[in-house]
Design a protein around this motif. Structure first.
Motif, PDB file in Angstrom:
ATOM      1  N   SER A  64       0.968  -1.171   0.002  1.00 19.10           N
ATOM      2  CA  SER A  64       0.059  -0.021  -0.082  1.00 19.10           C
ATOM      3  C   SER A  64       0.922   1.299  -0.099  1.00 19.10           C
ATOM      4  O   SER A  64       2.192   1.131   0.218  1.00 19.10           O
ATOM      5  N   VAL A  70       0.904  -6.110   0.846  1.00 18.52           N
ATOM      6  CA  VAL A  70      -0.509  -6.433   0.214  1.00 18.52           C
ATOM      7  C   VAL A  70      -0.342  -7.901  -0.654  1.00 18.52           C
ATOM      8  O   VAL A  70      -1.092  -8.755  -0.281  1.00 18.52           O
ATOM      9  N   VAL A 451     -12.276  -0.475   5.076  1.00 20.17           N
ATOM     10  CA  VAL A 451     -10.849  -1.011   4.165  1.00 20.17           C
ATOM     11  C   VAL A 451     -11.226  -1.041   2.808  1.00 20.17           C
ATOM     12  O   VAL A 451     -12.215  -0.903   2.318  1.00 20.17           O
ATOM     13  N   GLU A 455      -7.845  -4.909   0.089  1.00 19.05           N
ATOM     14  CA  GLU A 455      -7.523  -5.380   1.652  1.00 19.05           C
ATOM     15  C   GLU A 455      -8.638  -6.453   2.107  1.00 19.05           C
ATOM     16  O   GLU A 455      -8.455  -7.030   3.085  1.00 19.05           O
TER      17      GLU A 455
END
Length: 982
Positions: A64, A70, A451, A455
């Motif tokens: 991110s 991620v 989120v 996510e």
């Protein structure tokens, strides 16, 4: 500036570069509930020389904009392009879930497979090491001689292929009721073939469980051995009770925790313990064990042994097969998780007016009917299973699923029905699936925060607001763009495409479509069930009959006579068979496992095992009783009846001509083991009998008494008879004395006091006179040959003795003082050994015949040949010396000699060789010479030696053939003298 809120970084050898600003189009990333970071796709617009070695070892890190991990993975083979659109890399990405496919390892966590054990190489040849139905049996058969330490053992060696040692071994040992003394149960830990530790336990009469780990077996043991060992002195196994049965065998390999620290290995292992061990061994890849999430599962993992190796992703799938509620995943940041699906609380909320929701599968209406086939009692049966659909209108279409077949050959109708219901439920649940397109912030109930779409993680539950359903999120695919990221969520079990269905059938996840290719009979309506008739029994059977017991091979045949239950008894009567080891045992009770060995309704029962599962021992007396039972209750048990089991067939069980088979006949008996005391044979007849040791009180060559040769072990005597039953030879092994009698009865022999005396009946009366000095005497009438104990050989021949050696009215002696002597009426031939044929005043060899005899002596040489010719032959010698030279010169020497001496090939007796010449040969040497056969063929038979047995020429008598050259020498001398005179 992030690409849709995400940053991309490439690490390739020496290149570590942030390529976020060079990511073109809409890169995609995928996460799976089972696997974690799965796949991706990205296009990077950079010169091709930026990453000269970009390949499957290069890594992609997606974070991110805040730097949080991620997605992580590896490049596939990149598609490097240079065209009108510029230079770029277009590449498929493989997530870190691929790490599970990069390791193959041999692993043993818990192995209860009996086939993993093998016979120990340390077992003696006679040992029985057999795999039985529920374990292994170790035994030393009756009748074998065993020394101290003789073992019958088995061993587990599969850990030698794995990077593990023995963590633990657990088993149950059951010995006989009355074990033979001097035997013990031995457990050993080995490193390869080197014994590290040895543990001996006495044989238990009942089941006893043992468990050993590294402290007892040795820290480095990779082999475990279990044996039945002779600990007493050497013995002959007297009974069939030298045995032990091993059941409940489980071997656990050594394990470590997630940090690599050894932990105690137990026979029962869970999935969490296996995951920790994989982490601790580094088999899950470069994973930080401190960040790993490992949840335990209460379901034990059975058969967790792969000694030949398994890929780690396959091992993880095996663990999921045992508990399908568990998930494994590789997440970004070097994190790994093994956890269960949440059961009720959803993590994410999906709202219909904000998210694009779809329920695919409208063309795949869930089926509500299925045909099930099953096999029972040798026949094939079928039924239809239907699930009611309350939402279906009357007359609506009914979807029918592909038929299935229940595996096995002995299923029941109830099992077939349950299999059909389960398959319909599975197919209908698979249709309850949905997809969602999310491009906004989503509330995460776990963190309490909203989120980003990228996510959202699979492996959790989502609440679908429009239907109120809670579905599992199985896959998340995020597609990034400069203006944001859209996540596609796959929920539930989506219907399979045709390609996916075919692949699932090949993998075995789905049954093959269509009914079995067999002819199915027309379905007929089943008759309504009929109520079972009342038994009419109002009380238990009046009594339990006393059984009869017959010994059978490794079993006892128990026969239960029928009973008359009286009027009104219409129900069946079952007879329980009970066994005890003592006649004073308490009366059995119905169903008591301590004595119950089986039941019968037909009246016969073969008892092969005791209540504890061990086989019946041969020759041991057991006691049997019956209990009659009907629908109302049980009768009073019968009394105990004694019976035994046999380990061999006896004559009382087989009458004459009762065994008839073409394969058990003369010269056609083949067996792996015909053991002492295991086969009692009244008569064993064979053309060729080969054995290492034949033991018995008597061994004889003829079946009749006083015939052939007999070795009598009772009297330690060897005797031989002729065909008429006359004893001809006898030797007593205790005294060393024996006798021999000839067939005519005239000659006999005796062994006594170190001498062998042969004599006829006349000499036998006076044998004692010379027995003290004569070692061997062969006598015929008044002639004899004596070999005396002093080493002297004496031949007494008062009359002419026909043979190769003629002695007339004299004695031939070979004695220590003279060496050799012939005494005749008028003279002697003597060769004293003391002079060794040397000169010394007297001639070496002398023949005295009469006053006119000629004496030839050589006193000048130690190697001399002396020849004496009788007077009757002197004229021939003179004629030879005075022979006309010309007569001999014109012919070959052999022909001339043959003509002179009057002999020839057909009449060798006419040669002048009548025994009057005596030769003494030098020691044997090799020298060139004539061919005996050619000399013979030329007619000079006088100078050829013959084979005594065949009468063929054997050698040339060179000491005689020199005489043939005398005429030629005389001729040469005459010629030379004549030439010199002229």
């Amino acid at each position: 500036m992030g690409h849709g809120g995400l940053s991309y970084r490439v690490v390739d050898g020496t290149v570590d570069l942030d390529v976020t600003d060079h990511v073109q189009g809409s890169p995609s990333l995928t996460w799976e509930a089972v696997g974690g970071c799965a796949t991706g796709r990205v296009t990077i617009t950079l010169p091709l020389d930026t990453f000269p070695t970009l390949g499957d070892s290069s890594r992609m890190y997606v974070t991110s904009t805040r730097g949080e991990p991620v997605w992580e993975g590896f490049f596939g083979l990149p598609d490097a392009r240079s065209d009108g659109e510029g230079e770029r890399f277009e590449s498929e990405l493989v997530g870190t879930m691929a790490l599970a496919a990069d390791a193959v390892e041999a692993l043993v966590y818990s192995d209860a497979d009996l086939g993993s054990w093998q016979r120990s190489a340390a077992s003696v040849q006679s040992a029985r090491v057999d795999q039985v139905e529920d374990g292994w049996q170790l035994a030393h058969p009756q009748g074998y001689v065993l020394g101290t330490g003789a073992a019958a053992g088995m061993e587990y060696r599969l850990l030698q292929h794995a990077a593990q040692n023995v963590g633990s071994v657990t088993f149950t040992a059951t010995g006989p009721v009355t074990p033979e003394p001097g035997f013990a149960l031995r457990v050993q830990g080995l490193a390869g073939n080197t014994v590290l530790t040895t543990i001996d336990q006495p044989l238990a009469t009942g089941p006893t469980t043992y468990s050993y780990g590294p402290p007892e077996l040795g820290a480095n043991a990779d082999v475990v051995r279990i044996s039945l060992v002779r600990t007493g002195g050497a013995t002959n196994v007297l009974t069939g009770n030298a045995l032990v049965q091993i059941t409940g065998l489980t071997v656990a390999g050594s394990r470590v925790d997630r940090y690599g620290t050894p932990v105690t290995a137990t026979p029962v292992v869970t999935s969490a313990q296996i995951i920790d061990d994989l982490l601790g061994r580094g088999l899950l890849g470069p994973i930080d064990p401190a960040l790993a999430i490992v949840e335990d599962s209460s379901i034990p993992i059975e058969d967790a042994a792969w000694p030949t190796g398994i890929r780690i992703d396959q091992l993880l799938q095996r663990l999921r097969d045992a508990d399908t509620n568990m998930l494994w995943s590789y997440d970004a940041g070097g994190r790994f998780s093994w956890r269960a699906w949440p059961t009720n609380e959803p993590r994410y909320d999906l709202i219909d007016d904000l998210d694009d929701l779809a329920w695919p599968g409208s063309s795949d209406t869930p089926p509500s009917r299925i045909t099930v086939f099953w096999r029972q009692d040798g026949g094939l049966h079928r039924l239809q299973v239907t699930i009611d659909d309350p939402s279906a209108d009357e007359g609506a279409r009914v979807r029918v699923a592909d038929p299935i077949t229940v595996p096995g050959d002995d299923a029941t109708e109830e099992e077939a029905y349950e299999a059909g219901r389960d398959e319909l439920e599975r197919l209908r649940a698979r249709a309850r699936s949905a997809t969602a397109e999310v491009s906004r912030l989503v509330f995460d109930r776990v963190t309490g925060l909203e989120v980003e779409p990228w996510e959202i993680r699979p492996g959790y539950l989502a609440h679908v607001d429009v239907t109120g359903e809670v579905l599992q999120i199985t896959t998340v695919t995020a597609s990034a763009a400069p203006d944001g990221v859209t996540a596609t969520l796959t929920m539930g079990q989506p219907p399979m495409s045709d390609a996916e269905r075919v692949l699932a059938i090949f993998r075995g996840d789905l049954p093959a479509p269509g009914a079995p290719i067999i002819e199915i009979p027309e379905e007929t309506p089943e008759p309504p069930p009929t109520e079972a008739p009342e038994t009419g029994d109002t009380s238990p059977p009046p009594y339990s009959p006393l059984p009869t017991v017959e010994a059978s091979i490794e079993a006892a045949l128990v026969t239960v006579p029928g009973i008359d239950p009286g009027p009104g008894y219409r129900g069946p009567i079952m007879f329980e068979i009970h066994l005890a080891t003592s006649a004073s045992a308490p009366a059995p009770t119905p169903g008591n496992p301590a004595t119950l060995i089986g039941e019968t309704q037909t009246g016969t029962f073969f008892a092969t095992k005791r209540p504890d599962g061990l086989p019946l021992a041969s020759g041991v007396t057991y006691y049997f009783a019956t209990i009659a039972i009907n629908a109302v209750g049980a009768a009073i048990p019968s009394g105990w009846v004694a019976g035994t089991a046999r380990a061999k067939i006896t004559g009382t069980m087989i009458g004459p001509n009762e065994i008839q088979t073409g394969n058990l006949a003369t010269n056609y008996l083949t067996t792996a083991a015909l053991l002492a005391n295991d086969a009692w044979i009244g008569a064993l007849r064979a053309v060729d009998l080969t054995a290492e040791t034949i033991t018995g009180p008597k061994i004889q060559t003829m079946s009749q008494a006083n015939r052939g040769i007999k070795l009598d072990g009772w009297t330690n005597t060897l005797r031989a008879w002729d065909a008429f039953g006359n004893l001809r030879f006898e030797v007593n092994g205790n005294t060393g004395l024996g006798t021999f009698t000839s067939a005519s009865g005239g000659a006999s022999a005796a062994l006594s006091a170190g001498s062998l005396v042969f004599s006829n009946s006349t000499y036998g009366t006076s044998g004692a006179v010379v027995g003290s000095s004569v070692g061997i005497r062969l006598a015929s009438g008044s002639s004899s040959i004596d070999i005396e104990q002093s080493g002297r050989v004496q031949i007494n021949a008062p009359a002419l003795v026909q043979g190769n050696l003629d002695v007339l009215a004299g004695v031939l002696k070979v004695q220590g003082s003279n060496g050799f002597a012939i005494d005749t009426a008028g003279g002697y031939l003597r060769s004293p050994r003391t002079t060794n044929f040397a000169s010394g005043g007297s001639p070496n060899v002398r023949i005295n015949t009469d006053a006119s005899s000629a004496v030839f002596a050589n006193t000048e040489s130690r190697r001399a040949i002396k020849v004496a010719i009788e007077p009757a032959r002197n004229d021939q010698l003179q004629a030879l010396l005075d022979l006309d030279v010309q007569t001999w010169f014109d012919r070959a020497p052999a022909e001339a000699l043959a003509a002179y001496f009057g002999g020839g090939p057909d009449d060798p007796s006419d040669c002048a060789g009548d025994g009057s010449a005596i030769e003494v040969f030098e020691p044997l040497r090799r020298w060139p010479g004539l061919i005996a056969e050619e000399v013979y063929d030329a007619g000079a038979t006088l100078f050829v030696d013959y084979d005594n047995r065949e009468g063929t020429p054997r050698s040339v008598l060179y000491d005689r053939i020199g005489v043939a050259w005398i005429p030629f020498v005389r001729d040469l001398i005459t010629r030379v003298e004549a030439l010199e005179a002229s």
